[in-house]
Enzyme design. Sequence first.
Site, PDB file in Angstrom:
ATOM      1  CD  GLU A  45      48.799  14.704  -1.086  1.00 47.50           C
ATOM      2  OE1 GLU A  45      49.811  15.240  -1.883  1.00 47.50           O
ATOM      3  OE2 GLU A  45      48.594  15.501  -0.011  1.00 47.50           O
ATOM      4  CE  LYS A 126      53.198  16.272  -3.307  1.00 44.43           C
ATOM      5  NZ  LYS A 126      52.637  16.407  -1.596  1.00 44.43           N
ATOM      6  CB  CYS A 167      49.824  18.405  -1.308  1.00 41.80           C
ATOM      7  SG  CYS A 167      50.015  19.149   0.329  1.00 41.80           S
TER       8      CYS A 167
END
EC number: 3.5.5.1
Length: 344
Positions: A45, A126, A167
Amino acid sequence: MAPSLRVAVTQAEPEWLDLAGTVKKTCELITEAANNGARLIAFPECWVTGYPGWIWARPVDFELNTKYIYNSLSIGSPEFEQIASTAKRHSIAVVLGFSERTSTHSLYISQAIISPQGATLLHRRKIKPTHVERAVFGDGSGADLSNVVDVDFGGDVGVVKVGALACWEHTQPLLKYHTYSQGEVIHVAAWPPIDPHPGVEHPGLWSMSAEGCQNLSQTYAVEGGGYVLHCTGVCTEKGMETMGTHKGLLFHTPGGGHSCVIGPDGRRLTQPLHGGDPAKEGIVYADLDLTNVVANRSFLDNVGHYSRPDLLWLGVDRKQKQHVIPRDEEEPSRKANVVVPKQE
């Protein structure tokens, strides 16, 4: 012989707040992985240009935030094309995590999948940044739910469905289920540098620790029935000094590297690099027997025979939400709700 695909999972430290330096290192790692026979390489990430660890110590830092924006990666930029060209030159697929910078200087936690032919097959953001990440990054939208693509590896392997999440997206049941429904065979779970949990008495969340995050990736493998490339970054004293995180909640000790490959039944298939030293860099390699995915799903397919869509189902809105919609392009549903005053 069963089709086998060699993958590479990086465990590396970026050149913190240095776009050109991190892109150079990215291309070097891609080249190294390809020279060792890998046909897909995964990055963590916000690999480009490093996860902004200072936000867990002080969410407001104008100087670092501004420098971070200038050193974030834009889709279609020369730096992005340099990475894509390296992938094409070495015929290797790249799953890249990066801080994405838009033309208005907004940032998003983004991922891209680049084919061995150098084409950008996927660009996603995300869906919801975690906690203080929202001080830096914006939300994704409907189009970012389509996060699995067909990657053509050619030869005896052919086309394989590859997907990605970032994540703590791995804590979101509906988002995970939607990803499973796209037929994913190989999943890249991108994480920042993460440290072991200090102990049961410590107030920090176990679910944010190295053990907790790997547990989430292993659970994802079990539920999805595919391979998971658990990819974490590394932060040494160099990163801590650059970001000023010595007294922060996270990134206060060197380490963070816990990359591994997880099988479709949830078992860990690879050993820790360098005897488990989380501050050491390297690349984890594994040869994936793709028939294991088929065998595993004969037992458990949560979006197929092991489900009850007549009782439980998921609704999804994949439309990308725009900031500005010209009146003549409004959706019919919006137009229907417009009340026009009567002329007296």
